[in-house]
Structure formats: structure tokens, C-alpha cells
Design a protein around this motif. Structure first.
Motif, PDB file in Angstrom:
ATOM      1  N   ARG A 193       0.884  -1.165   0.000  1.00 49.77           N
ATOM      2  CA  ARG A 193       0.000   0.000   0.000  1.00 49.77           C
ATOM      3  C   ARG A 193       0.927   1.222   0.000  1.00 49.77           C
ATOM      4  NH1 ARG A 193      -2.148   3.821   4.307  1.00 49.77           N
ATOM      5  NH2 ARG A 193      -3.650   5.014   3.080  1.00 49.77           N
ATOM      6  N   TYR A 194       0.759   2.146  -0.958  1.00 45.68           N
ATOM      7  CA  TYR A 194       1.710   3.237  -1.101  1.00 45.68           C
ATOM      8  C   TYR A 194       1.023   4.491  -1.638  1.00 45.68           C
ATOM      9  CZ  TYR A 194       1.590   1.544  -5.940  1.00 45.68           C
ATOM     10  OH  TYR A 194       1.167   1.138  -7.178  1.00 45.68           O
ATOM     11  N   LYS A 195       1.701   5.637  -1.478  1.00 43.15           N
ATOM     12  CA  LYS A 195       1.185   6.931  -1.935  1.00 43.15           C
ATOM     13  C   LYS A 195      -0.247   7.167  -1.467  1.00 43.15           C
ATOM     14  CE  LYS A 195       4.135   7.376  -6.016  1.00 43.15           C
ATOM     15  NZ  LYS A 195       4.187   7.550  -7.490  1.00 43.15           N
ATOM     16  N   ARG A 196      -0.576   6.636  -0.302  1.00 47.15           N
ATOM     17  CA  ARG A 196      -1.861   6.816   0.370  1.00 47.15           C
ATOM     18  C   ARG A 196      -3.026   6.157  -0.356  1.00 47.15           C
ATOM     19  NH1 ARG A 196      -2.856  12.975   1.563  1.00 47.15           N
ATOM     20  NH2 ARG A 196      -4.388  12.188   3.046  1.00 47.15           N
ATOM     21  N   PHE A 197      -3.157   6.333  -1.663  1.00 49.93           N
ATOM     22  CA  PHE A 197      -4.375   5.902  -2.342  1.00 49.93           C
ATOM     23  C   PHE A 197      -4.160   4.764  -3.351  1.00 49.93           C
ATOM     24  CE2 PHE A 197      -5.203  10.390  -1.198  1.00 49.93           C
ATOM     25  CZ  PHE A 197      -6.235  10.160  -0.294  1.00 49.93           C
ATOM     26  N   PHE A 198      -3.033   4.069  -3.251  1.00 47.30           N
ATOM     27  CA  PHE A 198      -2.764   2.968  -4.171  1.00 47.30           C
ATOM     28  C   PHE A 198      -2.416   1.704  -3.394  1.00 47.30           C
ATOM     29  CE2 PHE A 198      -1.880   6.801  -6.546  1.00 47.30           C
ATOM     30  CZ  PHE A 198      -2.445   6.550  -7.790  1.00 47.30           C
ATOM     31  N   ALA A 199      -2.848   0.568  -3.911  1.00 46.54           N
ATOM     32  CA  ALA A 199      -2.515  -0.716  -3.305  1.00 46.54           C
ATOM     33  C   ALA A 199      -2.242  -1.726  -4.411  1.00 46.54           C
ATOM     34  CB  ALA A 199      -3.659  -1.211  -2.418  1.00 46.54           C
ATOM     35  N   ASP A 200      -1.080  -2.356  -4.359  1.00 46.74           N
ATOM     36  CA  ASP A 200      -0.770  -3.446  -5.277  1.00 46.74           C
ATOM     37  C   ASP A 200      -1.249  -4.745  -4.644  1.00 46.74           C
ATOM     38  OD1 ASP A 200       0.358  -1.793  -7.157  1.00 46.74           O
ATOM     39  OD2 ASP A 200       2.419  -2.113  -6.479  1.00 46.74           O
ATOM     40  N   VAL A 201      -1.958  -5.532  -5.433  1.00 44.93           N
ATOM     41  CA  VAL A 201      -2.595  -6.761  -4.941  1.00 44.93           C
ATOM     42  C   VAL A 201      -2.348  -7.872  -5.947  1.00 44.93           C
ATOM     43  CG1 VAL A 201      -4.803  -7.855  -4.364  1.00 44.93           C
ATOM     44  CG2 VAL A 201      -4.376  -5.479  -3.694  1.00 44.93           C
ATOM     45  N   VAL A 202      -2.189  -9.088  -5.461  1.00 47.62           N
ATOM     46  CA  VAL A 202      -2.188 -10.280  -6.314  1.00 47.62           C
ATOM     47  C   VAL A 202      -3.457 -11.057  -6.001  1.00 47.62           C
ATOM     48  CG1 VAL A 202      -1.063 -12.453  -6.879  1.00 47.62           C
ATOM     49  CG2 VAL A 202       0.318 -10.415  -6.450  1.00 47.62           C
ATOM     50  N   LEU A 203      -4.313 -11.204  -7.000  1.00 41.44           N
ATOM     51  CA  LEU A 203      -5.564 -11.925  -6.796  1.00 41.44           C
ATOM     52  C   LEU A 203      -5.302 -13.404  -6.561  1.00 41.44           C
ATOM     53  CD1 LEU A 203      -7.860 -10.291  -9.525  1.00 41.44           C
ATOM     54  CD2 LEU A 203      -7.541  -9.619  -7.131  1.00 41.44           C
ATOM     55  N   ASP A 204      -6.292 -14.095  -6.040  1.00 42.25           N
ATOM     56  CA  ASP A 204      -6.127 -15.518  -5.745  1.00 42.25           C
ATOM     57  C   ASP A 204      -5.839 -16.337  -6.995  1.00 42.25           C
ATOM     58  OD1 ASP A 204      -6.502 -15.017  -3.102  1.00 42.25           O
ATOM     59  OD2 ASP A 204      -8.478 -15.936  -2.927  1.00 42.25           O
ATOM     60  N   ASP A 205      -6.230 -15.814  -8.176  1.00 43.27           N
ATOM     61  CA  ASP A 205      -5.929 -16.546  -9.415  1.00 43.27           C
ATOM     62  C   ASP A 205      -4.543 -16.221  -9.951  1.00 43.27           C
ATOM     63  OD1 ASP A 205      -6.109 -14.021 -10.533  1.00 43.27           O
ATOM     64  OD2 ASP A 205      -7.901 -14.428 -11.728  1.00 43.27           O
ATOM     65  N   GLY A 206      -3.766 -15.412  -9.205  1.00 37.44           N
ATOM     66  CA  GLY A 206      -2.408 -15.068  -9.601  1.00 37.44           C
ATOM     67  C   GLY A 206      -2.266 -13.774 -10.370  1.00 37.44           C
ATOM     68  N   SER A 207      -3.370 -13.125 -10.695  1.00 40.56           N
ATOM     69  CA  SER A 207      -3.324 -11.896 -11.477  1.00 40.56           C
ATOM     70  C   SER A 207      -2.905 -10.711 -10.603  1.00 40.56           C
ATOM     71  CB  SER A 207      -4.698 -11.596 -12.099  1.00 40.56           C
ATOM     72  OG  SER A 207      -5.154 -12.673 -12.881  1.00 40.56           O
ATOM     73  N   PRO A 208      -1.899  -9.942 -11.021  1.00 44.53           N
ATOM     74  CA  PRO A 208      -1.510  -8.741 -10.276  1.00 44.53           C
ATOM     75  C   PRO A 208      -2.321  -7.539 -10.752  1.00 44.53           C
ATOM     76  CG  PRO A 208       0.064  -9.136 -12.024  1.00 44.53           C
ATOM     77  CD  PRO A 208      -0.958 -10.252 -12.120  1.00 44.53           C
ATOM     78  N   LEU A 209      -2.598  -6.624  -9.845  1.00 48.50           N
ATOM     79  CA  LEU A 209      -3.293  -5.398 -10.234  1.00 48.50           C
ATOM     80  C   LEU A 209      -3.024  -4.302  -9.203  1.00 48.50           C
ATOM     81  CD1 LEU A 209      -6.020  -4.999  -8.244  1.00 48.50           C
ATOM     82  CD2 LEU A 209      -6.868  -6.850  -9.679  1.00 48.50           C
TER      83      LEU A 209
END
Length: 254
Positions: free
Chosen positions: A15-31
Motif C-alpha cells: 500500500r503506497y502513496k496513500r491511495f494505491f494498493a498493489d494486490v495479487v488476486l487468488d488466481d495469480g493476477s496482479p493489479l
């Protein structure tokens, strides 16, 4: 309050720059998702925590996904700071908050103080107006109102829990919230009723206190506001993948 369905599950990367979060979904997809929370999110921002995200079909949005829930300590925690006002609006419409029940009109974002807007102004032809800033209330204070008095209600979002069962606010310096307390005090000094309502977006807390360690000025300010007649209410929520609902009042461990 229903959450957009279906939510998708993943794990937090950063979680960075207050309003952004990098996540890896359970199916492996990053977003990268929008994180609607300007606070520090202490205890809720550790890499690897399970998270739940909603998705918007609006083609104008730069980020389609929004971080909504974090799984921690065996339960769900809502992190979207846009939700508390919606939850309170829903509870007011259902007369689910006994301390401010019975008002026929609930107006939002009404100007007051110096360049501020109160979260709710409650009105009824047969009753004095009530100004509500979402934070702690004492229903007994209502008995002292005169017919021309007003009540101001300000809403604050809470999700920090460092000690099991104890909710805390704020999780970082909250200068704007302190300003609201000063303005609520001014309303009380004018003879109005002023309320700050803390909405705890988690169901595992049994008490609340102001976090003196992270913002001593706000903690002192809350005590001062209460001593000046500002009412303080704390309500916990039921939180699930399907949605959130204000459930019950918890005490202020002052």
C-alpha cells in the motif's frame, strides 16, 4: 449497506502513496487498486494480508478495483473511509441510533464553523435541529435543549486495533479532526447540541479510546471537547463480504 458484488479476493503486496494498493488476486493476477483511505492503516497494511476488492465498470476510472476489506485477527475490517457517512445515513433513516432517533429530515454536508461542513443536520418541525459530526454522544444532554437549539453531528472512521478488543482513533496526526472538535465546542458555547460519532468498521472491539501516542493533541482535544459539552458516541459494525451495518454502541475508555 451492501457492498458491490461480487468482491474478488487477493493478497496485499504493497500500500503506497496513500491511495494505491498493489494486490495479487487468488488466481495469480496482479493489479493496482484504489485505496480509499488517507490514514496510516496501521495493522492493516502488512504485505500478505488477505484483502477483498470491488470492481467498477465505469470506463472513465483509471483504476477499476477498489480495496474494501482486509482480513486480520480472524475477522473482516472495512477500510473504505467513504462508508461511515453512508452507514450513518442508513442508520438514521431506519432510526437505528437511539440517541438521535425521530428526526424527519437528515441533511448532509451543511456549512458551519470556519470553512467546514458538518456531516449531518437533523431536523423535525416538532423538535430542535440536531447537528451530527460522525464521533461520542450522551443522550441525556438532549434533555437540556431549548426549542431554538441545534445539534451538530460529525462522523469519524475508526479501524485501528493494537490491543485486542480496543479500537483507537486516530492512526496518524488528525489536525482536521481536531479542528472539527474546536468548531463543535463553539456550537455548544452558542447553546446548540454537538455530537461526534466514531464508526468502528470492525466487530471485534469492545471499547474505544483516543490514541494519545499517535496524536496527543487530538486525544487532549477530545477530552476538552467532551468537558465542554460535545457528546461522544462510538458504534461498532458488523462487517462481511456482503456488506456492512452499524450494530451496537461500545464505551469510551476515557
Amino acid at each position: 449497506m451492501d457492498l458491490p458484488q461480487p468482491l474478488v479476493r487477493g493478497r496485499l503486496v504493497s500500500r503506497y502513496k496513500r491511495f494505491f494498493a498493489d494486490v495479487v488476486l487468488d488466481d495469480g493476477s496482479p493489479l493496482t487498486a484504489h485505496c480509499p483511505n488517507p490514514g496510516a492503516m496501521l495493522g492493516l497494511n502488512a504485505p500478505g494480508l488477505p484483502v477483498w476488492l470491488s470492481k467498477s465498470d465505469d470506463p472513465k476510472r483509471k483504476l477499476a478495483h477498489t480495496l474494501e476489506l482486509v482480513e486480520v485477527d480472524g475477522g473482516m475490517v472495512g477500510i473504505n473511509t467513504m462508508h461511515p457517512n453512508r452507514l450513518v445515513a442508513e442508520a438514521l433513516a431506519a432510526d437505528a441510533l437511539p440517541e438521535v432517533a425521530g428526526y424527519s429530515s437528515h441533511r448532509r454536508e451543511v456549512k458551519y464553523g470556519v470553512g467546514s461542513r458538518v456531516d449531518f443536520l437533523l431536523e423535525d418541525p416538532a423538535r430542535a435541529p440536531c447537528w451530527l459530526e460522525v464521533k461520542n454522544c450522551q443522550a441525556a444532554y438532549n434533555a437540556r435543549l431549548k426549542p431554538d437549539h441545534k445539534v451538530w453531528l460529525e462522523v469519524k472512521n475508526v479501524h485501528l486495533m493494537r490491543t485486542p478488543g480496543l479500537a483507537e482513533f486516530p492512526d496518524c496526526v488528525a489536525a482536521r479532526s481536531l479542528k472539527h472538535l474546536r468548531e463543535l465546542e463553539a456550537m455548544v458555547a452558542e447553546g446548540d447540541r454537538a455530537i461526534v460519532l466514531f464508526v468502528v468498521q470492525r466487530g471485534d472491539c469492545e471499547a474505544f479510546k483516543a490514541c494519545h501516542e499517535l496524536d496527543p493533541a487530538f486525544a487532549r482535544g477530545l477530552d476538552q471537547a467532551a468537558d465542554a459539552g460535545v457528546e461522544v458516541l462510538i458504534y461498532a459494525c458488523d462487517v462481511a463480504i456482503s456488506g456492512l451495518k452499524i450494530s451496537h454502541r461500545i464505551p469510551w475508555a476515557r
